[in-house]
Design a protein around this motif. Structure first.
Motif, PDB file in Angstrom:
ATOM      1  N   ARG A 205     -10.394 -30.292  -8.750  1.00 49.42           N
ATOM      2  CA  ARG A 205     -10.786 -30.663  -7.392  1.00 49.42           C
ATOM      3  C   ARG A 205      -9.860 -30.024  -6.357  1.00 49.42           C
ATOM      4  NH1 ARG A 205     -11.509 -35.743 -10.124  1.00 49.42           N
ATOM      5  NH2 ARG A 205      -9.491 -36.470  -9.365  1.00 49.42           N
ATOM      6  N   ALA A 206      -8.558 -29.980  -6.656  1.00 47.33           N
ATOM      7  CA  ALA A 206      -7.606 -29.359  -5.735  1.00 47.33           C
ATOM      8  C   ALA A 206      -7.848 -27.856  -5.640  1.00 47.33           C
ATOM      9  CB  ALA A 206      -6.180 -29.639  -6.190  1.00 47.33           C
ATOM     10  N   ALA A 207      -8.233 -27.232  -6.755  1.00 42.36           N
ATOM     11  CA  ALA A 207      -8.519 -25.793  -6.724  1.00 42.36           C
ATOM     12  C   ALA A 207      -9.731 -25.495  -5.861  1.00 42.36           C
ATOM     13  CB  ALA A 207      -8.737 -25.281  -8.148  1.00 42.36           C
ATOM     14  N   ILE A 208     -10.744 -26.335  -5.931  1.00 43.47           N
ATOM     15  CA  ILE A 208     -11.932 -26.144  -5.108  1.00 43.47           C
ATOM     16  C   ILE A 208     -11.581 -26.240  -3.631  1.00 43.47           C
ATOM     17  CG2 ILE A 208     -14.174 -27.175  -4.509  1.00 43.47           C
ATOM     18  CD1 ILE A 208     -14.360 -27.990  -7.512  1.00 43.47           C
ATOM     19  N   LEU A 209     -10.677 -27.153  -3.291  1.00 47.67           N
ATOM     20  CA  LEU A 209     -10.296 -27.352  -1.889  1.00 47.67           C
ATOM     21  C   LEU A 209      -9.387 -26.247  -1.370  1.00 47.67           C
ATOM     22  CD1 LEU A 209     -10.268 -29.167   0.649  1.00 47.67           C
ATOM     23  CD2 LEU A 209      -8.341 -30.408  -0.390  1.00 47.67           C
ATOM     24  N   HIS A 210      -8.516 -25.711  -2.207  1.00 41.90           N
ATOM     25  CA  HIS A 210      -7.445 -24.837  -1.714  1.00 41.90           C
ATOM     26  C   HIS A 210      -7.523 -23.396  -2.212  1.00 41.90           C
ATOM     27  CE1 HIS A 210      -5.352 -28.209   0.102  1.00 41.90           C
ATOM     28  NE2 HIS A 210      -5.398 -28.876  -1.044  1.00 41.90           N
ATOM     29  N   HIS A 211      -8.646 -22.951  -2.786  1.00 42.79           N
ATOM     30  CA  HIS A 211      -8.656 -21.610  -3.363  1.00 42.79           C
ATOM     31  C   HIS A 211      -8.656 -20.504  -2.320  1.00 42.79           C
ATOM     32  CE1 HIS A 211     -13.025 -22.209  -2.756  1.00 42.79           C
ATOM     33  NE2 HIS A 211     -13.132 -20.893  -2.763  1.00 42.79           N
ATOM     34  N   HIS A 212      -8.775 -20.841  -1.024  1.00 46.69           N
ATOM     35  CA  HIS A 212      -8.662 -19.832   0.033  1.00 46.69           C
ATOM     36  C   HIS A 212      -7.341 -19.930   0.794  1.00 46.69           C
ATOM     37  CE1 HIS A 212     -12.416 -17.711  -0.238  1.00 46.69           C
ATOM     38  NE2 HIS A 212     -13.113 -18.843  -0.245  1.00 46.69           N
ATOM     39  N   GLU A 213      -6.412 -20.732   0.302  1.00 47.45           N
ATOM     40  CA  GLU A 213      -5.068 -20.730   0.877  1.00 47.45           C
ATOM     41  C   GLU A 213      -4.351 -19.452   0.441  1.00 47.45           C
ATOM     42  OE1 GLU A 213      -4.346 -23.003   2.931  1.00 47.45           O
ATOM     43  OE2 GLU A 213      -5.335 -24.885   2.369  1.00 47.45           O
ATOM     44  N   ARG A 214      -3.344 -19.040   1.215  1.00 47.94           N
ATOM     45  CA  ARG A 214      -2.589 -17.826   0.913  1.00 47.94           C
ATOM     46  C   ARG A 214      -1.118 -18.126   0.815  1.00 47.94           C
ATOM     47  NH1 ARG A 214      -5.179 -12.698   3.539  1.00 47.94           N
ATOM     48  NH2 ARG A 214      -7.400 -13.189   3.335  1.00 47.94           N
ATOM     49  N   MET A 215      -0.436 -17.300   0.050  1.00 42.73           N
ATOM     50  CA  MET A 215       0.982 -17.540  -0.173  1.00 42.73           C
ATOM     51  C   MET A 215       1.794 -17.474   1.119  1.00 42.73           C
ATOM     52  SD  MET A 215       1.234 -18.230  -3.357  1.00 42.73           S
ATOM     53  CE  MET A 215       2.994 -18.107  -3.702  1.00 42.73           C
ATOM     54  N   ASP A 216       1.334 -16.681   2.092  1.00 42.42           N
ATOM     55  CA  ASP A 216       2.068 -16.580   3.360  1.00 42.42           C
ATOM     56  C   ASP A 216       1.634 -17.621   4.381  1.00 42.42           C
ATOM     57  OD1 ASP A 216      -0.411 -15.693   4.103  1.00 42.42           O
ATOM     58  OD2 ASP A 216       0.206 -13.651   4.612  1.00 42.42           O
ATOM     59  N   GLY A 217       0.738 -18.532   3.998  1.00 42.81           N
ATOM     60  CA  GLY A 217       0.325 -19.617   4.880  1.00 42.81           C
ATOM     61  C   GLY A 217      -0.794 -19.274   5.832  1.00 42.81           C
ATOM     62  N   SER A 218      -1.402 -18.086   5.718  1.00 40.90           N
ATOM     63  CA  SER A 218      -2.449 -17.688   6.666  1.00 40.90           C
ATOM     64  C   SER A 218      -3.855 -18.039   6.182  1.00 40.90           C
ATOM     65  CB  SER A 218      -2.363 -16.175   6.924  1.00 40.90           C
ATOM     66  OG  SER A 218      -2.627 -15.450   5.736  1.00 40.90           O
ATOM     67  N   GLY A 219      -3.968 -18.778   5.071  1.00 39.24           N
ATOM     68  CA  GLY A 219      -5.288 -19.112   4.546  1.00 39.24           C
ATOM     69  C   GLY A 219      -5.856 -20.369   5.166  1.00 39.24           C
ATOM     70  N   TYR A 220      -6.905 -20.869   4.561  1.00 38.39           N
ATOM     71  CA  TYR A 220      -7.556 -22.083   5.044  1.00 38.39           C
ATOM     72  C   TYR A 220      -7.970 -22.914   3.843  1.00 38.39           C
ATOM     73  CZ  TYR A 220     -11.986 -19.595   4.051  1.00 38.39           C
ATOM     74  OH  TYR A 220     -13.021 -18.919   3.454  1.00 38.39           O
ATOM     75  N   PRO A 221      -8.257 -24.207   3.971  1.00 33.91           N
ATOM     76  CA  PRO A 221      -8.474 -24.936   5.235  1.00 33.91           C
ATOM     77  C   PRO A 221      -7.215 -25.510   5.881  1.00 33.91           C
ATOM     78  CG  PRO A 221      -9.042 -26.337   3.384  1.00 33.91           C
ATOM     79  CD  PRO A 221      -8.681 -25.006   2.794  1.00 33.91           C
ATOM     80  N   TYR A 222      -6.079 -25.579   5.171  1.00 34.29           N
ATOM     81  CA  TYR A 222      -4.925 -26.292   5.712  1.00 34.29           C
ATOM     82  C   TYR A 222      -3.712 -25.410   5.931  1.00 34.29           C
ATOM     83  CZ  TYR A 222      -7.659 -30.358   4.335  1.00 34.29           C
ATOM     84  OH  TYR A 222      -8.667 -31.279   4.196  1.00 34.29           O
ATOM     85  N   GLY A 223      -3.816 -24.111   5.674  1.00 38.06           N
ATOM     86  CA  GLY A 223      -2.689 -23.223   5.913  1.00 38.06           C
ATOM     87  C   GLY A 223      -1.489 -23.494   5.027  1.00 38.06           C
ATOM     88  N   LEU A 224      -1.721 -23.950   3.807  1.00 37.26           N
ATOM     89  CA  LEU A 224      -0.611 -24.173   2.880  1.00 37.26           C
ATOM     90  C   LEU A 224       0.003 -22.833   2.472  1.00 37.26           C
ATOM     91  CD1 LEU A 224      -2.107 -26.912   0.512  1.00 37.26           C
ATOM     92  CD2 LEU A 224      -0.845 -27.208   2.650  1.00 37.26           C
ATOM     93  N   SER A 225       1.257 -22.871   2.049  1.00 41.84           N
ATOM     94  CA  SER A 225       1.935 -21.640   1.653  1.00 41.84           C
ATOM     95  C   SER A 225       2.747 -21.878   0.385  1.00 41.84           C
ATOM     96  CB  SER A 225       2.861 -21.150   2.767  1.00 41.84           C
ATOM     97  OG  SER A 225       3.874 -22.110   3.024  1.00 41.84           O
ATOM     98  N   GLY A 226       3.022 -20.805  -0.335  1.00 40.45           N
ATOM     99  CA  GLY A 226       3.911 -20.833  -1.476  1.00 40.45           C
ATOM    100  C   GLY A 226       3.528 -21.866  -2.524  1.00 40.45           C
ATOM    101  N   GLU A 227       4.555 -22.565  -3.008  1.00 36.75           N
ATOM    102  CA  GLU A 227       4.362 -23.550  -4.070  1.00 36.75           C
ATOM    103  C   GLU A 227       3.622 -24.792  -3.603  1.00 36.75           C
ATOM    104  OE1 GLU A 227       5.184 -23.195  -7.312  1.00 36.75           O
ATOM    105  OE2 GLU A 227       5.759 -21.136  -6.840  1.00 36.75           O
ATOM    106  N   ARG A 228       3.418 -24.933  -2.304  1.00 31.33           N
ATOM    107  CA  ARG A 228       2.638 -26.072  -1.805  1.00 31.33           C
ATOM    108  C   ARG A 228       1.166 -25.932  -2.172  1.00 31.33           C
ATOM    109  NH1 ARG A 228       3.192 -26.675   4.307  1.00 31.33           N
ATOM    110  NH2 ARG A 228       2.071 -28.620   3.849  1.00 31.33           N
TER     111      ARG A 228
END
Length: 477
Positions: free
Chosen positions: A330-353
Motif C-alpha cells: 500500500r505504501a508503494a502504491i502511494l509513494h512510487h512517484h516520490e524522488r530521492m531529492d524530494g522533488s516527487g509527489y504526492p508528498y515530496g518525500l526524500s531519501g530514506e523517508r
C-alpha cells in the motif's frame, strides 16, 4: 482415452497391466492375507478420498490427492505386497468422483499407486522388519518410503512426456527431490498407523493418526483458497486498469516481475517478495480514479489536468487501503512517484523517508517504461535503459535499487513482450503527466512544469512535438 495422444494411451495401458500383474503376482499369498485388514484399509482409504469432496463435510473442501498417503503406506507396513496393492485400488478408483474429467485420471492414479505400494511393500519384505524394534524398524520403513516415492515420480515423469509432451530431459527434473519430504512425512504417519493397528487397541487407535493429517490438509487448503482469492482480486484490478488505459497494457505485470527480481537480489524473504510483486502489479491502480478522457488525451495536458493525474497515487492508496494482505504494498502504491531529492509527489518525500517498496517499484516502473514500445516511440535497448537509470541514481532513484535491478538482469536476463501500445498510425498521446518525464529517459526536472523540455539525450532529429510530460516511470502519472 480418445483425447489422449497415442503414446499416452499405450503408456497408461502398460501401467494398468503392470498394476494388475502386481496384484496377481502374489495370488498364492492372497489366500493367506489378513482379509479383515485388507478390507478395513480399503474402506478407510476410500472414505478418506471421498470425504474431502463430500458436500456435507467442509463445504466440499478440496484436498491434495496425496494428502491421505499415510493409509496406503500403512498398508505397505501391514500387508504382503499383493494385498497392499489390492487394498489401495478402491479408494484410488472412487476418489475425486466430482472432478471432471475424472475417469482416465482415476484409472491412471489407481495404477501408479498400486505399483508404488507393491514396490514399497516388496522392499520392506525383502529388507525385513528391522532388528531390535524401534529405532531399527525405521530402516526398512525408510527404504520402503524411498521406493514408494521413486516409483511415483518415475511414473509421473513418464506421463508428462507422453500425455503433456514435455521434453524427456526436463520431465523428471526435480520431481524426486520435491516429493521426498512430503512422502517421508506421510511414511512416518503410516508407520505410526501400523504400530497402533497392531497395538491392543487395534484399528480404532490408528484412526487418530488421520485426524491431525486431515486438519492440516484442511488448513492448508483454506490458505490456498485465500491466496487464490488474493490473486483474483489483484487480477481484476489490473484488468480494469488495462481496459481503461489500453496503451500500457501488460506494463503492470512486467513491473511486478521486475520488482520481484529486485526483491530477490536484495535478499528479501519469499513473503515480502510476493507482496512487492503485488505492489508492482498494482502501482497504477489509482488510474481508475482518473477520467478516461485525460488518460487518453492526445497532446499536452493543461496544468489542471496534470494536477488530476498526480492524484492517482492517492486514489490507488485509497482503493487498496482495506485490503489487508497487501501490507507494505500500500505504501508503494502511494509513494512510487516520490524522488530521492524530494522533488516527487504526492508528498515530496526524500531519501530514506520514501518507503523501501516504493523505491523498488519506482525503478522497475521506469525500466519497463523505457524498454517498452509505445505509440510515440520504440523501446530502448536494455543496456541503454540501465545506463539512464544509473545516471539518475541518487537524484530520482535509489542507487541501491538500481544496482539490484542491474544485478538481477545480469543473472536472469529480461525478455519483455512488446507492450500493447497503439499502432504507428495512431497520434502521439500524453503517457504520464509527470512533467519530469522525457521520452529518452528520466529527467529530474521541477514539478510542476507547463511543458516538457527536450531531453539532452534525445537525438537532434527527434520530432519537435512529442507527448508532453513523458517519464521513464511509464503510464500517466
Amino acid at each position: 482415452m480418445r483425447a489422449l495422444p497415442a503414446g499416452a494411451r499405450v503408456y497408461l495401458s502398460c501401467a494398468v497391466l503392470l498394476a494388475g500383474g502386481c496384484v496377481l503376482s502374489g495370488a498364492s499369498g492372497l489366500a493367506r492375507a489378513p482379509w479383515d485388514a485388507v478390507a478395513l484399509l480399503a474402506v478407510l482409504y476410500a472414505v478418506c478420498e471421498l470425504l474431502p469432496r463430500c458436500p456435507f463435510v467442509g463445504h466440499s473442501v478440496s484436498v491434495d490427492p496425496g494428502a491421505f498417503f499415510p493409509v496406503p503406506l500403512a498398508a505397505v507396513f501391514l500387508l504382503p505386497p499383493s494385498a497392499a496393492a489390492l487394498a489401495v485400488l478402491p479408494g484410488a478408483l472412487l476418489g475425486r468422483v466430482w472432478r471432471r474429467p475424472s475417469g482416465v485420471r482415476r484409472v491412471w492414479r489407481a495404477a501408479e499407486l498400486s505399483v508404488a505400494v507393491w514396490t514399497a511393500s516388496s522392499l520392506r519384505t525383502w529388507w525385513g522388519e528391522g532388528a531390535g524394534g524401534f529405532p531399527g524398524v525405521l530402516v526398512p520403513a525408510g527404504v520402503a518410503v524411498l521406493g514408494f516415492c521413486a516409483v511415483l515420480t518415475a511414473l509421473d515423469g513418464g506421463i508428462l512426456v507422453t500425455a503433456e509432451r514435455m521434453p524427456v530431459r526436463t520431465a523428471w527434473r526435480g520431481l524426486f527431490p520435491r516429493s521426498l519430504a512430503p512422502h517421508c512425512v506421510h511414511g512416518l504417519a503410516g508407520l505410526m498407523m501400523a504400530v497402533l493397528w497392531r497395538s491392543p487397541y487395534g484399528p480404532v487407535a490408528a484412526l487418530f493418526v488421520l485426524l491431525p493429517m486431515y486438519l492440516s490438509c484442511w488448513v492448508f487448503t483454506q490458505y490456498q483458497r485465500e491466496r487464490d482469492a488474493h490473486r483474483s482480486t489483484i487480477r481484476a484490478l489490473v484488468q480494469a486498469v488495462d481496459i481503461k488505459d489500453r496503451y500500457t497494457r501488460g506494463h503492470s505485470e512486467r513491473v511486478g516481475r521486475a520488482s520481484a527480481m529486485m526483491a530477490a537480489e536484495l535478499g528479501m524473504d519469499e513473503e515480502r517478495r510476493e507482496v512487492l510483486r503485488f505492489a508492482g502489479i498494482l502501482h497504477d491502480v489509482g488510474k481508475l480514479g482518473v477520467p478516461t478522457r485525460i488518460l487518453r488525451k492526445d497532446g499536452p495536458l493543461t496544468p489542471e489536468e496534470r494536477r488530476v493525474i498526480e492524484l492517482h497515487p492517492e486514489y490507488g492508496h485509497e482503493m487498496v487501503r482495506g485490503i489487508g494482505f497487501l501490507g507494505e504494498a500500500r505504501a508503494a502504491i502511494l509513494h512510487h512517484h516520490e524522488r530521492m531529492d524530494g522533488s516527487g509527489y504526492p508528498y515530496g518525500l526524500s531519501g530514506e523517508r520514501i518507503p523501501e517498496f516504493a523505491r523498488v517499484v519506482a525503478v522497475a516502473d521506469a525500466f519497463d517504461a523505457m524498454t517498452s514500445t509505445r505509440s510515440y516511440r520504440r523501446a530502448r535497448p536494455v543496456p541503454e535503459a540501465l545506463a539512464e537509470l544509473e545516471r539518475c541514481a541518487g537524484t530520482q532513484f535509489d542507487a541501491r535499487m538500481v544496482n539490484a535491478l542491474v544485478a538481477a538482469l545480469d543473472r536472469e536476463g529480461w525478455n519483455p513482450e512488446v507492450t500493447a501500445g497503439g499502432t504507428a498510425a495512431e497520434p502521439p498521446r500524453t503517457e504520464d503527466a509527470d512533467p519530469s518525464r522525457g521520452a529518452a529517459g528520466p529527467r529530474p526536472l521541477p514539478l510542476p512544469a507547463p511543458a516538457r523540455p527536450r531531453s539532452s539525450a534525445e537525438p537532434a532529429g527527434a520530432a519537435p512535438h512529442l507527448p508532453e510530460g513523458l517519464d521513464v516511470s511509464g503510464g500517466k502519472g
